[in-house]
Design a protein around this motif. Structure first.
Motif, PDB file in Angstrom:
ATOM      1  N   GLY A  53       0.802  -1.214   0.000  1.00  0.00           N
ATOM      2  CA  GLY A  53       0.000   0.000   0.000  1.00  0.00           C
ATOM      3  C   GLY A  53       0.834   1.262   0.000  1.00  0.00           C
ATOM      4  O   GLY A  53       1.998   1.281   0.412  1.00  0.00           O
ATOM      5  N   GLY A  54       0.228   2.346  -0.472  1.00  0.00           N
ATOM      6  CA  GLY A  54       0.877   3.650  -0.509  1.00  0.00           C
ATOM      7  C   GLY A  54      -0.140   4.737  -0.785  1.00  0.00           C
ATOM      8  O   GLY A  54      -1.352   4.497  -0.721  1.00  0.00           O
ATOM      9  N   GLN A  55       0.321   5.902  -1.114  1.00  0.00           N
ATOM     10  CA  GLN A  55      -0.578   7.023  -1.349  1.00  0.00           C
ATOM     11  C   GLN A  55      -1.236   6.988  -2.714  1.00  0.00           C
ATOM     12  O   GLN A  55      -2.248   7.659  -2.944  1.00  0.00           O
ATOM     13  CB  GLN A  55       0.191   8.338  -1.181  1.00  0.00           C
ATOM     14  N   ASP A 108      -6.658   3.717  -0.282  1.00  0.00           N
ATOM     15  CA  ASP A 108      -8.102   3.901  -0.394  1.00  0.00           C
ATOM     16  C   ASP A 108      -8.660   3.400  -1.722  1.00  0.00           C
ATOM     17  O   ASP A 108      -9.788   3.735  -2.091  1.00  0.00           O
ATOM     18  CB  ASP A 108      -8.464   5.376  -0.213  1.00  0.00           C
ATOM     19  N   ALA A 109      -7.908   2.588  -2.440  1.00  0.00           N
ATOM     20  CA  ALA A 109      -8.386   2.070  -3.722  1.00  0.00           C
ATOM     21  C   ALA A 109      -9.658   1.236  -3.523  1.00  0.00           C
ATOM     22  O   ALA A 109      -9.731   0.427  -2.595  1.00  0.00           O
ATOM     23  CB  ALA A 109      -7.315   1.218  -4.392  1.00  0.00           C
ATOM     24  N   PRO A 110     -10.674   1.420  -4.365  1.00  0.00           N
ATOM     25  CA  PRO A 110     -11.907   0.632  -4.247  1.00  0.00           C
ATOM     26  C   PRO A 110     -11.627  -0.853  -4.437  1.00  0.00           C
ATOM     27  O   PRO A 110     -10.702  -1.227  -5.180  1.00  0.00           O
ATOM     28  CB  PRO A 110     -12.785   1.173  -5.380  1.00  0.00           C
ATOM     29  N   PRO A 111     -12.396  -1.715  -3.787  1.00  0.00           N
ATOM     30  CA  PRO A 111     -12.177  -3.154  -3.919  1.00  0.00           C
ATOM     31  C   PRO A 111     -12.138  -3.635  -5.365  1.00  0.00           C
ATOM     32  O   PRO A 111     -11.288  -4.460  -5.725  1.00  0.00           O
ATOM     33  CB  PRO A 111     -13.359  -3.759  -3.152  1.00  0.00           C
ATOM     34  N   GLY A 112     -13.052  -3.155  -6.188  1.00  0.00           N
ATOM     35  CA  GLY A 112     -13.069  -3.593  -7.579  1.00  0.00           C
ATOM     36  C   GLY A 112     -11.778  -3.288  -8.299  1.00  0.00           C
ATOM     37  O   GLY A 112     -11.273  -4.112  -9.086  1.00  0.00           O
ATOM     38  N   PRO A 175     -14.123  -1.356   2.702  1.00  0.00           N
ATOM     39  CA  PRO A 175     -13.152  -0.272   2.876  1.00  0.00           C
ATOM     40  C   PRO A 175     -13.459   0.639   4.064  1.00  0.00           C
ATOM     41  O   PRO A 175     -12.541   1.075   4.770  1.00  0.00           O
ATOM     42  CB  PRO A 175     -13.234   0.493   1.551  1.00  0.00           C
ATOM     43  N   ALA A 176     -14.733   0.945   4.283  1.00  0.00           N
ATOM     44  CA  ALA A 176     -15.092   1.837   5.380  1.00  0.00           C
ATOM     45  C   ALA A 176     -14.770   1.202   6.731  1.00  0.00           C
ATOM     46  O   ALA A 176     -14.242   1.867   7.634  1.00  0.00           O
ATOM     47  CB  ALA A 176     -16.575   2.194   5.299  1.00  0.00           C
ATOM     48  N   GLU A 177     -15.079  -0.070   6.877  1.00  0.00           N
ATOM     49  CA  GLU A 177     -14.762  -0.763   8.126  1.00  0.00           C
ATOM     50  C   GLU A 177     -13.250  -0.871   8.313  1.00  0.00           C
ATOM     51  O   GLU A 177     -12.734  -0.671   9.422  1.00  0.00           O
ATOM     52  CB  GLU A 177     -15.390  -2.150   8.134  1.00  0.00           C
ATOM     53  N   ARG A 186      -5.640  -3.450   3.839  1.00  0.00           N
ATOM     54  CA  ARG A 186      -6.861  -3.885   3.145  1.00  0.00           C
ATOM     55  C   ARG A 186      -6.697  -3.915   1.635  1.00  0.00           C
ATOM     56  O   ARG A 186      -7.007  -4.925   0.978  1.00  0.00           O
ATOM     57  CB  ARG A 186      -8.018  -2.975   3.544  1.00  0.00           C
ATOM     58  N   ALA A 187      -6.218  -2.848   1.028  1.00  0.00           N
ATOM     59  CA  ALA A 187      -6.112  -2.780  -0.429  1.00  0.00           C
ATOM     60  C   ALA A 187      -5.136  -3.825  -0.963  1.00  0.00           C
ATOM     61  O   ALA A 187      -5.410  -4.501  -1.959  1.00  0.00           O
ATOM     62  CB  ALA A 187      -5.690  -1.381  -0.866  1.00  0.00           C
ATOM     63  N   ALA A 188      -3.976  -3.969  -0.308  1.00  0.00           N
ATOM     64  CA  ALA A 188      -2.989  -4.952  -0.763  1.00  0.00           C
ATOM     65  C   ALA A 188      -3.540  -6.367  -0.675  1.00  0.00           C
ATOM     66  O   ALA A 188      -3.299  -7.199  -1.562  1.00  0.00           O
ATOM     67  CB  ALA A 188      -1.705  -4.825   0.059  1.00  0.00           C
TER      68      ALA A 188
END
Length: 221
Positions: A53-55, A108-112, A175-177, A186-188
């Protein structure tokens, strides 16, 4: 095709030079990460990609470098000008060699988007992934995100998903949780879920939270 994956956390303190007198507290975690990387490299593969993950979401070449100077120590991972975010810097430090590439994914990348990114990484015949992902940082009162009663069951769910190589469970992370529970990985982890294009066997090598942050080390083979 994804042939193997290793999941490791990326706390700066995993590097002994940064941990100082507290280095011994993370000896077990370092050993587990080393074992996970060794297991990953032992699986025959054609391409090795490090994901963290990153910005933002972007690709770095396999010779990209990172530094822990922003965290107070002159420890460098790789040659050249440091450009990697913390997660990939720790991944490069654990790997001790150049991978074929580094993939940064926005926290913060969306799951999709994460799932699609994961699928795009395994288009080669035999791909191995080293995934850097921290769990919830709300597991104790001294944790960075303080104590949240929901954090422990959430963290247990992450551990279970990694132990069972359950890509569907990782894909379903909200993502919100994750943000509320300070789950940096989460994103990774959802990139890993998108990459899992065949059944694999999961093994958890470490599950600890020395600073109120969930650190899990696992392999999928």
């Amino acid at each position: 095709m994804l042939v193997a994956a290793a999941v490791c956390p990326h706390p700066p303190l995993i590097v002994p030079e940064l941990a100082g007198a507290a280095a011994a507290e993370l000896d077990g975690l370092r050993a587990a990460c080393a074992a996970a990387v060794e297991s990953l490299l032992a699986v025959p593969h054609d391409e090795l990609v490090v994901v963290g993950g990153g910005q933002t979401t972007r690709v770095y070449g396999g010779q990209a470098a990172g530094s822990l100077r922003p965290w107070g120590v002159e420890v460098k991972a790789g040659a050249g000008e440091p450009v990697l975010p913390l997660s990939l810097t720790i991944g490069r430090w654990l790997l001790r060699r150049d991978p074929d590439g580094f993939q940064e994914v926005a926290f913060d990348a969306p799951p999709g988007d994460c799932l699609d990114l994961g699928a795009s990484l395994v288009r080669g015949p035999r791909v191995a992934l080293l995934v850097l992902a921290d769990g919830s940082a709300c597991l104790t009162e001294k944790a960075p995100g303080y104590l949240d009663p929901a954090a422990q069951p959430y963290q247990e769910g992450l551990v279970r998903a990694l132990a069972e190589a359950d890509a569907a469970a990782l894909a379903a992370l909200d993502p919100a949780e994750a943000e509320r529970l300070w789950t940096g990985g989460r994103a990774a982890l959802q990139v890993l879920a998108g990459a899992a294009d065949q059944p694999l066997t999961g093994t958890v090598l470490a599950d600890t939270a020395p600073y109120g942050v969930g650190y899990v080390v696992a392999t999928w083979t």
